[in-house]
Design an enzyme around this catalytic site. Structure first.
Site, PDB file in Angstrom:
ATOM      1  N   ARG A  61       0.877  -1.181   0.000  1.00 33.75           N
ATOM      2  CA  ARG A  61       0.000   0.000   0.000  1.00 33.75           C
ATOM      3  C   ARG A  61       0.904   1.217   0.000  1.00 33.75           C
ATOM      4  O   ARG A  61       1.775   1.365   0.866  1.00 33.75           O
ATOM      5  CB  ARG A  61      -0.945   0.019   1.205  1.00 33.75           C
ATOM      6  CG  ARG A  61      -1.999  -1.058   1.106  1.00 33.75           C
ATOM      7  CD  ARG A  61      -3.221  -0.754   1.930  1.00 33.75           C
ATOM      8  NE  ARG A  61      -4.120   0.174   1.250  1.00 33.75           N
ATOM      9  CZ  ARG A  61      -5.277   0.596   1.800  1.00 33.75           C
ATOM     10  NH1 ARG A  61      -5.629   0.198   3.006  1.00 33.75           N
ATOM     11  NH2 ARG A  61      -6.068   1.419   1.126  1.00 33.75           N
ATOM     12  N   CYS A 129     -15.182   6.427   7.382  1.00 35.87           N
ATOM     13  CA  CYS A 129     -14.333   5.244   7.259  1.00 35.87           C
ATOM     14  C   CYS A 129     -14.207   4.524   8.605  1.00 35.87           C
ATOM     15  O   CYS A 129     -15.037   4.707   9.501  1.00 35.87           O
ATOM     16  CB  CYS A 129     -12.957   5.616   6.696  1.00 35.87           C
ATOM     17  SG  CYS A 129     -11.993   4.186   6.125  1.00 35.87           S
ATOM     18  N   ASP A 198      -3.922   8.623   7.367  1.00 37.83           N
ATOM     19  CA  ASP A 198      -2.924   7.683   6.837  1.00 37.83           C
ATOM     20  C   ASP A 198      -1.566   8.354   6.752  1.00 37.83           C
ATOM     21  O   ASP A 198      -0.548   7.710   6.965  1.00 37.83           O
ATOM     22  CB  ASP A 198      -3.360   7.149   5.469  1.00 37.83           C
ATOM     23  CG  ASP A 198      -4.486   6.156   5.643  1.00 37.83           C
ATOM     24  OD1 ASP A 198      -5.653   6.594   5.657  1.00 37.83           O
ATOM     25  OD2 ASP A 198      -4.209   4.960   5.847  1.00 37.83           O
ATOM     26  N   ASN A 208      -6.257  11.009   4.199  1.00 39.58           N
ATOM     27  CA  ASN A 208      -7.093   9.982   4.828  1.00 39.58           C
ATOM     28  C   ASN A 208      -8.054   9.462   3.762  1.00 39.58           C
ATOM     29  O   ASN A 208      -8.040   9.911   2.609  1.00 39.58           O
ATOM     30  CB  ASN A 208      -7.839  10.577   6.037  1.00 39.58           C
ATOM     31  CG  ASN A 208      -8.529   9.515   6.880  1.00 39.58           C
ATOM     32  OD1 ASN A 208      -7.911   8.522   7.268  1.00 39.58           O
ATOM     33  ND2 ASN A 208      -9.804   9.685   7.156  1.00 39.58           N
ATOM     34  N   LYS A 209      -8.882   8.517   4.148  1.00 38.85           N
ATOM     35  CA  LYS A 209      -9.806   7.852   3.217  1.00 38.85           C
ATOM     36  C   LYS A 209     -10.499   8.837   2.280  1.00 38.85           C
ATOM     37  O   LYS A 209     -10.916   9.910   2.697  1.00 38.85           O
ATOM     38  CB  LYS A 209     -10.835   7.072   4.045  1.00 38.85           C
ATOM     39  CG  LYS A 209     -11.919   6.388   3.285  1.00 38.85           C
ATOM     40  CD  LYS A 209     -11.429   5.447   2.220  1.00 38.85           C
ATOM     41  CE  LYS A 209     -10.496   4.370   2.718  1.00 38.85           C
ATOM     42  NZ  LYS A 209      -9.799   3.664   1.597  1.00 38.85           N
TER      43      LYS A 209
HETATM   44  C1  RUB Z   1      -8.518   3.527   6.425  1.00 39.61           C
HETATM   45  C2  RUB Z   1      -8.445   4.966   6.776  1.00 39.61           C
HETATM   46  C3  RUB Z   1      -8.258   5.288   8.236  1.00 39.61           C
HETATM   47  C4  RUB Z   1      -6.777   5.525   8.501  1.00 39.61           C
HETATM   48  C5  RUB Z   1      -6.488   5.596   9.999  1.00 39.61           C
HETATM   49  O1  RUB Z   1      -8.401   3.319   5.033  1.00 39.61           O
HETATM   50  O2  RUB Z   1      -8.429   5.844   5.952  1.00 39.61           O
HETATM   51  O3  RUB Z   1      -8.955   6.444   8.584  1.00 39.61           O
HETATM   52  O4  RUB Z   1      -6.007   4.480   7.965  1.00 39.61           O
HETATM   53  O5  RUB Z   1      -6.739   4.356  10.606  1.00 39.61           O
HETATM   54  P1  RUB Z   1      -8.304   1.797   4.481  1.00 39.61           P
HETATM   55  P2  RUB Z   1      -6.042   3.964  11.986  1.00 39.61           P
HETATM   56  O6  RUB Z   1      -9.531   1.096   4.969  1.00 39.61           O
HETATM   57  O7  RUB Z   1      -8.254   1.946   3.009  1.00 39.61           O
HETATM   58  O8  RUB Z   1      -7.046   1.195   5.060  1.00 39.61           O
HETATM   59  O9  RUB Z   1      -6.448   5.039  12.948  1.00 39.61           O
HETATM   60  O10 RUB Z   1      -6.612   2.629  12.335  1.00 39.61           O
HETATM   61  O11 RUB Z   1      -4.577   3.943  11.755  1.00 39.61           O
END
Ligand code: RUB
Length: 306
Positions: A61, A129, A198, A208-209
């Site tokens: 990713r 998300c 992210d 982010n998403k």
């Molecule tokens: C998930 C997403 C989350 C961030 C943060 O996207 O955008 O908001 O990754 O997550 P995908 P965390 O489902 O495409 O991975 O707080 O768990 O790190």
């Protein structure tokens, strides 16, 4: 038998593991397993094996600096050291991995403690998300006895919002589930928007998403505070030196399995929310302005710039 790195990379690529934190944990654990199973005869071979693993994991990713920072930190410790014995090098990988995972867990709890204080009784919180950091914060608020409602967007095309909705129901939180395009419709009923991250760029923009930047726009129009919860290590040091954060583009089949021929389908996984739309980043150092991100990183994690 498939090696631990290919198994982990495949799970990450297929979204069997989802969210930046879980992606990083899976990658770190696989690297540790690889080190413990190594057949390398010397340091050179061991490092070569780890470099190959790094490439495979990074390619699984593209928009995941937390995973990249973790793996880089682990490998750097080997490169810097004078140890040559493969068994002891594998132990170093184990220790560094364990420490990183422990720090990650502590950061999550700290973020939850700080963020939960922002939630007042009878608030309605909108999230997009599924972020394990966001849901951890909401669980903490619930544990502290706060009563609040949550609105979650379904998050097309792969519906991570369903995971958030299920977790909120399990918590006993009144939960409303909406399609992504209804987010502005509901914004006037919301007290607070909280999303995960992210990646954070050197300018303080947050990735982010896909859809997050639209939520931020709608929140700003309605004058609703928009917070990002994120461990600081989602900062991408490459953006400091001119690189753009790559936005992963996923398989069009996630959107439409058998589309008409000649139809162009685009499926970016993430988008960029400009810092001006972000009230604050809730991180392990407290609630910080996105503008201060590089300063905070230099103070707390100077090694990311090495
Ligand atoms: C998930 C997403 C989350 C961030 C943060 O996207 O955008 O908001 O990754 O997550 P995908 P965390 O489902 O495409 O991975 O707080 O768990 O790190």
């Amino acid at each position: 038998m498939q090696d631990p790195i290919s198994i982990a990379a495949e799970k990450i690529r297929k979204l069997e593991v989802q969210g930046a934190r879980n992606v990083a944990i899976t990658a770190i654990t696989a690297t540790e397993t690889l080190a413990n199973q190594t057949k390398a005869r010397n340091k050179k071979e061991f490092l070569k094996e780890l470099m190959k693993a790094k490439e495979t994991l990074f390619a699984s990713r593209e928009t995941e600096p937390l995973m990249r920072n973790a793996i880089r930190l682990i490998i750097n410790q080997l490169e810097k050291g004078t140890e040559k014995n493969v068994g002891r090098l594998a132990e170093t990988v184990s220790t560094a991995s364990g420490q990183f995972l422990k720090d990650l867990e502590n950061s999550k709890e700290r973020i939850a403690d700080i963020g939960a204080r922002r939630i007042k009784n009878h608030f309605t919180i909108l999230t997009h998300c599924h972020s394990s950091t966001v849901t951890c914060l909401l669980k903490k608020a619930r544990k502290d006895g706060k009563v609040f409602e949550v609105i979650c967007s379904e998050t097309r095309p792969v519906f991570q919002g369903r995971t958030t909705a299920k977790e909120m129901l399990e918590l006993g939180v009144k939960t409303t589930f909406i399609v992504d395009s209804a987010m502005r419709f509901f914004m006037n009923h919301v007290d607070l928007v909280i999303v995960g991250a992210d990646a954070i760029t050197s300018e303080g923009n947050v990735i982010n998403k896909i859809g997050t930047s639209m939520v931020a726009l709608a929140a700003q129009e309605a004058r609703i505070p928009f917070y990002v919860v994120s461990e600081l290590l989602k900062f991408d040091p490459a953006t400091m030196y001119g690189d753009y954060e790559k936005i992963e583009e996923r398989d069009p089949a996630e959107i439409w399995k058998e589309p008409p021929t000649n139809l162009i389908i685009r499926n970016p996984a993430f988008d960029v929310t400009r810092r001006d739309f972000i009230h604050g980043i809730i991180c392990e150092e407290g609630i910080i302005s996105p503008h201060s991100i590089t300063e905070v990183m230099h103070r707390k994690y100077p090694w990311v710039f090495e």
